[in-house]
Design an enzyme around this catalytic site. Structure first.
Site, PDB file in Angstrom:
ATOM      1  CG  HIS A 164      -4.464   2.839  -0.549  1.00 50.49           C
ATOM      2  ND1 HIS A 164      -5.293   2.016   0.178  1.00 50.49           N
ATOM      3  CD2 HIS A 164      -3.503   3.256   0.324  1.00 50.49           C
ATOM      4  CE1 HIS A 164      -4.849   1.948   1.437  1.00 50.49           C
ATOM      5  NE2 HIS A 164      -3.771   2.702   1.555  1.00 50.49           N
ATOM      6  CG  HIS A 186       2.043   0.125   4.679  1.00 47.48           C
ATOM      7  ND1 HIS A 186       1.816  -0.847   5.635  1.00 47.48           N
ATOM      8  CD2 HIS A 186       0.868   0.764   4.483  1.00 47.48           C
ATOM      9  CE1 HIS A 186       0.539  -0.777   6.017  1.00 47.48           C
ATOM     10  NE2 HIS A 186      -0.061   0.186   5.336  1.00 47.48           N
ATOM     11  CG  ASP A 238      -2.018  -0.976   1.183  1.00 49.04           C
ATOM     12  OD1 ASP A 238      -2.066  -1.758   0.213  1.00 49.04           O
ATOM     13  OD2 ASP A 238      -2.852  -0.979   2.112  1.00 49.04           O
ATOM     14  CG  ASP A 239       0.148   3.788   2.437  1.00 49.41           C
ATOM     15  OD1 ASP A 239      -1.034   3.552   2.064  1.00 49.41           O
ATOM     16  OD2 ASP A 239       0.476   3.875   3.625  1.00 49.41           O
ATOM     17  CG  HIS A 276      -3.891   6.969   3.076  1.00 51.59           C
ATOM     18  ND1 HIS A 276      -4.102   6.771   4.416  1.00 51.59           N
ATOM     19  CD2 HIS A 276      -3.443   5.798   2.590  1.00 51.59           C
ATOM     20  CE1 HIS A 276      -3.762   5.526   4.733  1.00 51.59           C
ATOM     21  NE2 HIS A 276      -3.362   4.915   3.630  1.00 51.59           N
TER      22      HIS A 276
HETATM   23 ZN   LIG Z   1      -2.698   3.047   3.290  1.00 48.30          ZN
END
Ligand SMILES: [Zn+2]
Length: 268
Positions: free
Chosen positions: A126, A218, A76-77, A130
């Site tokens: 995503h 992440h 993620d991210d 955020h």
């Molecule tokens: Zn995230």
């Protein structure tokens, strides 16, 4: 006079024979040309088939996770300054993963996003920045998702079908707002954002992981990247196939199911 008739008859027959011979030769040539054309079409078709099957083998899509041990790693991210490093690790191990990208980060990492797509990984949404999707209005929620999908599609040519809500936060009564997408949750979480220690992350993943799991991590911490340098080859040594979410759950890109995936044993 009789002799002339014989000569005319003879010449007539000769002329007719020449015309018939020419017609036959023309038809044979045409037939040969048609056969050549069909042969070359078949050669092109065979080449295409060969390329397709090579692609399938290389990008490990269509993995039979019903009969093989599969794990879906998710990051993620990103995209981030670490994207290339994690992509290199995956590539050198011939492994696939799924990346959930933040919309606002896309324009500064266009090459990494393209690479993620061309190397056969899943790219999911995503949100744009955020945000907790349960804490915003319906129209804002749709804007967060649509903006990110549009930007990913502009870069890769493929509109995402997967959504990972930040914090895993999306109540099922709001699923109808996200359109044709599948929600991806997880079943293994090493808390890599909290404990930035590669050994700790490695141990947590290796102890918890089992067939059919989705692992969340992440891509924005060096400690996570360092952990996956060991996790990826070690899972493969244990006999796992590392596959994308769309591969593990056989998700139809044209018509994804409105479900929440946690693992092959838990789909809501
Ligand atoms: Zn995230």
């Amino acid at each position: 006079m009789k002799q002339n008739k014989v000569v005319i008859f003879f010449l007539g027959t000769l002329l007719a024979s020449i015309i018939i011979a020419n017609i036959i030769s023309y038809e044979n040539k045409a037939k040969n040309n048609r056969q050549l054309a069909i042969a070359s079409q078949n050669a092109v078709a065979n080449e295409k088939e060969k390329n397709n099957s090579t692609k399938t083998a290389n990008d490990s899509k269509n993995t039979d996770c019903k009969n093989k041990k599969c794990i879906a790693l998710t990051f993620d991210d990103g995209p981030s300054k670490y994207s290339n490093e994690i992509l290199d690790i995956l590539k050198s191990n011939n492994a696939k993963a799924s990346f959930f990208y933040i919309g606002a980060h896309l324009s500064s990492h266009v090459n990494e996003v393209k690479r993620t797509s061309t190397e056969g990984h899943d790219i999911g949404n995503h949100t744009w920045d955020h945000i907790n999707l349960n804490k915003i209005a319906d129209t804002q929620l749709q804007d967060q998702i649509n903006r990110t999908n549009d930007e990913i599609a502009r870069i890769t040519g493929q509109k995402p079908v997967l959504l990972r809500p930040p914090f895993g936060s999306l109540s099922s009564d709001r699923f109808s707002l996200i359109g044709k997408m599948s929600v991806v949750q997880w079943s293994v979480d090493p808390d890599d954002w909290k404990d930035k220690d590669a050994n700790v992350i490695y141990d947590r993943v290796m102890q918890a992981v089992a067939n059919g799991n989705i692992v969340i991590s992440h891509e924005i911490y060096q400690s996570s990247i360092d952990a996956y340098k060991r996790i990826i080859p070690d899972l493969i040594k244990q006999g796992y196939s590392l596959v994308t979410i769309t591969d593990m759950f056989d998700i139809d890109l044209a018509d994804p199911l409105l479900k929440a995936y946690y693992s092959t044993n838990k789909i809501l």
